[in-house]
Design a protein around this motif. Structure first.
Motif, PDB file in Angstrom:
ATOM      1  N   VAL A 121      17.985  14.009 -15.385  1.00 31.84           N
ATOM      2  CA  VAL A 121      17.322  12.546 -14.513  1.00 31.84           C
ATOM      3  C   VAL A 121      15.914  12.876 -14.625  1.00 31.84           C
ATOM      4  N   LEU A 122      15.091  11.752 -15.212  1.00 30.81           N
ATOM      5  CA  LEU A 122      13.818  11.929 -15.138  1.00 30.81           C
ATOM      6  C   LEU A 122      13.213  10.943 -14.073  1.00 30.81           C
ATOM      7  N   GLU A 123      12.428  11.564 -13.042  1.00 30.93           N
ATOM      8  CA  GLU A 123      12.053  10.885 -12.060  1.00 30.93           C
ATOM      9  C   GLU A 123      10.648  10.514 -12.129  1.00 30.93           C
ATOM     10  N   VAL A 124      10.118   9.332 -12.033  1.00 35.87           N
ATOM     11  CA  VAL A 124       8.565   8.870 -11.975  1.00 35.87           C
ATOM     12  C   VAL A 124       8.375   8.265 -10.471  1.00 35.87           C
ATOM     13  N   VAL A 125       7.189   9.017 -10.167  1.00 37.56           N
ATOM     14  CA  VAL A 125       6.987   8.515  -8.626  1.00 37.56           C
ATOM     15  C   VAL A 125       5.690   8.006  -8.705  1.00 37.56           C
ATOM     16  N   ILE A 126       5.327   6.687  -8.470  1.00 40.91           N
ATOM     17  CA  ILE A 126       4.277   5.989  -8.682  1.00 40.91           C
ATOM     18  C   ILE A 126       3.688   5.552  -7.164  1.00 40.91           C
ATOM     19  N   PRO A 127       2.600   6.375  -6.589  1.00 36.76           N
ATOM     20  CA  PRO A 127       2.138   6.023  -5.272  1.00 36.76           C
ATOM     21  C   PRO A 127       1.612   4.816  -5.237  1.00 36.76           C
ATOM     22  N   LYS A 128       1.544   4.261  -3.947  1.00 30.11           N
ATOM     23  CA  LYS A 128       1.127   2.940  -3.647  1.00 30.11           C
ATOM     24  C   LYS A 128      -0.397   3.186  -3.090  1.00 30.11           C
ATOM     25  N   LEU A 129      -1.366   2.276  -3.249  1.00 29.29           N
ATOM     26  CA  LEU A 129      -2.614   2.404  -2.933  1.00 29.29           C
ATOM     27  C   LEU A 129      -2.800   2.228  -1.141  1.00 29.29           C
ATOM     28  N   ALA A 130      -3.441   2.667  -0.618  1.00 30.05           N
ATOM     29  CA  ALA A 130      -3.502   2.612   0.981  1.00 30.05           C
ATOM     30  C   ALA A 130      -4.067   1.199   1.125  1.00 30.05           C
ATOM     31  N   LYS A 131      -3.459   0.598   2.266  1.00 32.77           N
ATOM     32  CA  LYS A 131      -3.809  -0.861   2.364  1.00 32.77           C
ATOM     33  C   LYS A 131      -4.750  -0.519   3.630  1.00 32.77           C
ATOM     34  N   PRO A 132      -5.849  -1.352   3.708  1.00 32.51           N
ATOM     35  CA  PRO A 132      -6.796  -1.018   4.745  1.00 32.51           C
ATOM     36  C   PRO A 132      -6.074  -1.235   6.234  1.00 32.51           C
ATOM     37  N   LYS A 133      -6.280  -0.431   7.217  1.00 29.72           N
ATOM     38  CA  LYS A 133      -5.634  -0.468   8.253  1.00 29.72           C
ATOM     39  C   LYS A 133      -6.334  -1.642   9.336  1.00 29.72           C
ATOM     40  N   ASN A 134      -7.463  -1.772   9.376  1.00 30.61           N
ATOM     41  CA  ASN A 134      -8.141  -2.590  10.258  1.00 30.61           C
ATOM     42  C   ASN A 134      -8.594  -4.018   9.366  1.00 30.61           C
ATOM     43  N   THR A 135      -8.136  -4.831  10.154  1.00 31.97           N
ATOM     44  CA  THR A 135      -8.719  -6.270   9.463  1.00 31.97           C
ATOM     45  C   THR A 135      -9.994  -6.574  10.383  1.00 31.97           C
ATOM     46  N   GLN A 136     -10.621  -7.213   9.763  1.00 34.18           N
ATOM     47  CA  GLN A 136     -11.975  -7.507  10.428  1.00 34.18           C
ATOM     48  C   GLN A 136     -12.444  -9.188  10.233  1.00 34.18           C
ATOM     49  N   ARG A 137     -12.763  -9.683  11.316  1.00 32.18           N
ATOM     50  CA  ARG A 137     -12.697 -11.230  11.322  1.00 32.18           C
ATOM     51  C   ARG A 137     -14.235 -11.537  10.956  1.00 32.18           C
ATOM     52  N   ILE A 138     -14.678 -12.196  10.006  1.00 32.06           N
ATOM     53  CA  ILE A 138     -15.981 -12.292   9.637  1.00 32.06           C
ATOM     54  C   ILE A 138     -16.214 -13.900  10.205  1.00 32.06           C
ATOM     55  N   GLU A 139     -17.522 -14.213  11.030  1.00 30.56           N
ATOM     56  CA  GLU A 139     -17.771 -15.172  11.769  1.00 30.56           C
ATOM     57  C   GLU A 139     -18.692 -15.925  10.516  1.00 30.56           C
ATOM     58  N   VAL A 140     -18.242 -17.284  10.504  1.00 29.57           N
ATOM     59  CA  VAL A 140     -18.928 -18.184   9.699  1.00 29.57           C
ATOM     60  C   VAL A 140     -19.971 -18.872  10.335  1.00 29.57           C
ATOM     61  N   LYS A 141     -21.130 -18.971   9.798  1.00 27.38           N
ATOM     62  CA  LYS A 141     -22.393 -19.268  10.297  1.00 27.38           C
ATOM     63  C   LYS A 141     -23.015 -20.868   9.745  1.00 27.38           C
TER      64      LYS A 141
END
Length: 141
Positions: A121-141
């Motif tokens: 059995v051939l096993e190929v493991v493709i890791p996932k990219l880390a998602k940003p943990k913190n979301t930041q709200r940007i104020e609209v000016k």
């Protein structure tokens, strides 16, 4: 749904085998086309996994290529069994080539793909990219 390529000569061979009562040996193109191993895909929390059943195939005969966002797994099998007895001599040969391409998702970490083979059995493991943990709200000016 399995899609089978149309072979116009298959019907002629079927009629021929019914008329003459003997089965013809399949040509090499048909033998190659019959090598379709089972593939299981699954998604884990941190990676995608491909499990491909390739019994009797050495790891040197497996090739994995990554081009853009497509992962291609190619394998070739060559099997020859020879039996010599006092009153008969028999050789069985099976061969075939397998190639399958998988389109990787956008969050696949293509730099750290790992592949290993064990017990056919051939096993190929493709890791996932880390998602940003913190979301930041940007104020609209």
């Amino acid at each position: 749904m399995l899609i089978t390529p149309y072979n116009p000569f298959k019907e002629i061979r079927d009629i021929e085998s019914r008329l003459f009562g003997a089965k013809r040996v399949l040509d090499s193109e048909e033998n190659v086309a019959t090598f379709v191993p089972n593939v299981n895909t699954r998604e884990g929390e941190f990676a995608y996994h491909l499990d491909i059943d390739l019994p009797g195939i050495k790891k040197e005969d497996i090739q994995i290529d990554l081009k853009e966002n497509a992962l291609t797994v190619t394998a070739e099998r060559n099997f020859k069994e020879e039996t010599k007895e006092e009153d008969y001599y028999r050789i069985e040969t099976r061969f075939g080539k397998f190639s399958r391409t998988f389109t990787l998702p956008d969050d696949a970490d293509t730099e750290n793909i790992d592949a290993s083979t064990q017990d056919g059995v051939l096993e190929v493991v493709i890791p996932k990219l880390a998602k940003p943990k913190n979301t930041q709200r940007i104020e609209v000016k």
